[in-house]
Design a protein around this motif. Structure first.
Motif, PDB file in Angstrom:
ATOM      1  N   TYR A  92      55.048 -49.943  14.590  1.00  0.00           N
ATOM      2  CA  TYR A  92      56.166 -49.102  15.007  1.00  0.00           C
ATOM      3  C   TYR A  92      55.648 -47.878  15.757  1.00  0.00           C
ATOM      4  O   TYR A  92      54.725 -47.191  15.287  1.00  0.00           O
ATOM      5  CB  TYR A  92      56.960 -48.626  13.797  1.00  0.00           C
ATOM      6  N   CYS A  93      56.278 -47.600  16.859  1.00  0.00           N
ATOM      7  CA  CYS A  93      56.040 -46.354  17.569  1.00  0.00           C
ATOM      8  C   CYS A  93      56.936 -45.286  16.960  1.00  0.00           C
ATOM      9  O   CYS A  93      58.079 -45.571  16.556  1.00  0.00           O
ATOM     10  CB  CYS A  93      56.368 -46.545  19.045  1.00  0.00           C
ATOM     11  N   SER A  94      56.420 -44.074  16.902  1.00  0.00           N
ATOM     12  CA  SER A  94      57.195 -43.004  16.292  1.00  0.00           C
ATOM     13  C   SER A  94      56.967 -41.695  17.028  1.00  0.00           C
ATOM     14  O   SER A  94      55.925 -41.503  17.657  1.00  0.00           O
ATOM     15  CB  SER A  94      56.778 -42.851  14.820  1.00  0.00           C
ATOM     16  N   ALA A  95      57.948 -40.796  16.936  1.00  0.00           N
ATOM     17  CA  ALA A  95      57.841 -39.491  17.577  1.00  0.00           C
ATOM     18  C   ALA A  95      58.260 -38.407  16.595  1.00  0.00           C
ATOM     19  O   ALA A  95      59.079 -38.653  15.705  1.00  0.00           O
ATOM     20  CB  ALA A  95      58.725 -39.425  18.819  1.00  0.00           C
ATOM     21  N   LYS A  96      57.660 -37.231  16.772  1.00  0.00           N
ATOM     22  CA  LYS A  96      58.096 -36.123  15.943  1.00  0.00           C
ATOM     23  C   LYS A  96      58.763 -35.062  16.802  1.00  0.00           C
ATOM     24  O   LYS A  96      58.274 -34.750  17.894  1.00  0.00           O
ATOM     25  CB  LYS A  96      56.969 -35.527  15.113  1.00  0.00           C
ATOM     26  N   SER A  97      59.836 -34.534  16.298  1.00  0.00           N
ATOM     27  CA  SER A  97      60.607 -33.536  17.032  1.00  0.00           C
ATOM     28  C   SER A  97      60.319 -32.129  16.563  1.00  0.00           C
ATOM     29  O   SER A  97      60.923 -31.174  17.055  1.00  0.00           O
ATOM     30  CB  SER A  97      62.108 -33.830  16.903  1.00  0.00           C
ATOM     31  N   THR A  98      59.413 -31.994  15.602  1.00  0.00           N
ATOM     32  CA  THR A  98      59.062 -30.672  15.103  1.00  0.00           C
ATOM     33  C   THR A  98      57.636 -30.338  15.495  1.00  0.00           C
ATOM     34  O   THR A  98      56.772 -31.214  15.601  1.00  0.00           O
ATOM     35  CB  THR A  98      59.187 -30.599  13.574  1.00  0.00           C
ATOM     36  N   ARG A  99      57.370 -29.052  15.681  1.00  0.00           N
ATOM     37  CA  ARG A  99      56.065 -28.610  16.166  1.00  0.00           C
ATOM     38  C   ARG A  99      55.108 -28.451  14.990  1.00  0.00           C
ATOM     39  O   ARG A  99      54.736 -27.349  14.617  1.00  0.00           O
ATOM     40  CB  ARG A  99      56.199 -27.294  16.934  1.00  0.00           C
ATOM     41  N   THR A 100      54.701 -29.592  14.442  1.00  0.00           N
ATOM     42  CA  THR A 100      53.705 -29.589  13.370  1.00  0.00           C
ATOM     43  C   THR A 100      52.509 -30.412  13.824  1.00  0.00           C
ATOM     44  O   THR A 100      52.583 -31.122  14.827  1.00  0.00           O
ATOM     45  CB  THR A 100      54.280 -30.188  12.069  1.00  0.00           C
ATOM     46  N   ILE A 102      49.871 -33.241  14.423  1.00  0.00           N
ATOM     47  CA  ILE A 102      50.043 -34.698  14.481  1.00  0.00           C
ATOM     48  C   ILE A 102      49.427 -35.370  13.254  1.00  0.00           C
ATOM     49  O   ILE A 102      49.788 -36.501  12.929  1.00  0.00           O
ATOM     50  CB  ILE A 102      49.438 -35.296  15.760  1.00  0.00           C
ATOM     51  N   SER A 103      48.534 -34.687  12.561  1.00  0.00           N
ATOM     52  CA  SER A 103      47.938 -35.258  11.366  1.00  0.00           C
ATOM     53  C   SER A 103      48.860 -35.146  10.151  1.00  0.00           C
ATOM     54  O   SER A 103      48.586 -35.753   9.120  1.00  0.00           O
ATOM     55  CB  SER A 103      46.605 -34.567  11.051  1.00  0.00           C
ATOM     56  N   TYR A 104      49.929 -34.365  10.275  1.00  0.00           N
ATOM     57  CA  TYR A 104      50.947 -34.324   9.225  1.00  0.00           C
ATOM     58  C   TYR A 104      51.905 -35.477   9.513  1.00  0.00           C
ATOM     59  O   TYR A 104      52.738 -35.423  10.416  1.00  0.00           O
ATOM     60  CB  TYR A 104      51.680 -32.979   9.225  1.00  0.00           C
ATOM     61  N   THR A 105      51.736 -36.546   8.729  1.00  0.00           N
ATOM     62  CA  THR A 105      52.382 -37.803   9.101  1.00  0.00           C
ATOM     63  C   THR A 105      53.731 -38.019   8.433  1.00  0.00           C
ATOM     64  O   THR A 105      54.303 -39.108   8.530  1.00  0.00           O
ATOM     65  CB  THR A 105      51.457 -38.978   8.752  1.00  0.00           C
ATOM     66  N   TYR A 106      54.264 -36.985   7.762  1.00  0.00           N
ATOM     67  CA  TYR A 106      55.494 -37.161   6.994  1.00  0.00           C
ATOM     68  C   TYR A 106      56.754 -36.739   7.733  1.00  0.00           C
ATOM     69  O   TYR A 106      57.853 -36.926   7.213  1.00  0.00           O
ATOM     70  CB  TYR A 106      55.383 -36.399   5.669  1.00  0.00           C
ATOM     71  N   ASP A 107      56.594 -36.186   8.928  1.00  0.00           N
ATOM     72  CA  ASP A 107      57.812 -35.745   9.623  1.00  0.00           C
ATOM     73  C   ASP A 107      57.991 -36.426  10.970  1.00  0.00           C
ATOM     74  O   ASP A 107      58.612 -35.875  11.872  1.00  0.00           O
ATOM     75  CB  ASP A 107      57.838 -34.223   9.773  1.00  0.00           C
ATOM     76  N   TYR A 108      57.443 -37.618  11.112  1.00  0.00           N
ATOM     77  CA  TYR A 108      57.780 -38.414  12.290  1.00  0.00           C
ATOM     78  C   TYR A 108      59.188 -38.934  12.061  1.00  0.00           C
ATOM     79  O   TYR A 108      59.441 -39.672  11.108  1.00  0.00           O
ATOM     80  CB  TYR A 108      56.772 -39.550  12.463  1.00  0.00           C
ATOM     81  N   ASP A 109      60.111 -38.541  12.927  1.00  0.00           N
ATOM     82  CA  ASP A 109      61.513 -38.784  12.614  1.00  0.00           C
ATOM     83  C   ASP A 109      62.250 -39.685  13.589  1.00  0.00           C
ATOM     84  O   ASP A 109      63.454 -39.915  13.425  1.00  0.00           O
ATOM     85  CB  ASP A 109      62.250 -37.455  12.454  1.00  0.00           C
ATOM     86  N   TYR A 110      61.573 -40.176  14.599  1.00  0.00           N
ATOM     87  CA  TYR A 110      62.181 -41.161  15.491  1.00  0.00           C
ATOM     88  C   TYR A 110      61.307 -42.405  15.487  1.00  0.00           C
ATOM     89  O   TYR A 110      60.080 -42.310  15.479  1.00  0.00           O
ATOM     90  CB  TYR A 110      62.321 -40.602  16.906  1.00  0.00           C
TER      91      TYR A 110
END
Length: 121
Positions: A92-100, A102-110
């Motif tokens: 799965y490809c995923s994107a994060k919309s928050t400025r954290t 990239i190693s914080y893997t718990y807030d990929y939300d798309y």
């Protein structure tokens, strides 16, 4: 809102290679790849920063997988080399919309719809 469309999965023999692509639309602060094997939880694989400079990998794929990004095309790639049967999963490809980080893997939300990678022994 971010939309993600993956492509490039398939069937390959152990030791072979594949390249996955993910076309993203919308602003994001990082793109990543996760995978989920049958009967297992989804796990992080790799991520790349919005600038394309920073990358981060799971230990299980370091040295075998490479993540890269084409900023102009807003597309992220995952090159899978030296594939093993245990790499078999839906990726799965995923994107994060928050400025954290990239190693914080718990807030990929798309999330994309996923693409199957099957490695035969």
């Amino acid at each position: 809102q971010v939309q993600l469309v993956e492509s490039g999965g398939g069937l390959v023999q152990a030791g072979g290679s594949l390249r996955l692509s993910c076309a993203a639309s919308g602003r994001n602060y990082g793109l990543g790849w996760f995978r989920q094997a049958p009967g297992k939880e989804r796990e992080f694989v790799a991520a790349i920063s919005g600038s394309g400079v920073g990358t981060y990998y799971a230990d299980s794929v370091k040295g075998r997988f490479t993540i890269s990004r084409d900023i102009a095309k807003n597309t992220v790639y995952l090159q899978l080399n030296s594939l093993k049967p245990e790499d078999t999963a839906v990726y799965y490809c995923s994107a994060k919309s928050t400025r954290t980080s990239i190693s914080y893997t718990y807030d990929y939300d798309y999330w994309g719809q996923g693409t199957q990678v099957t490695v035969s022994s």
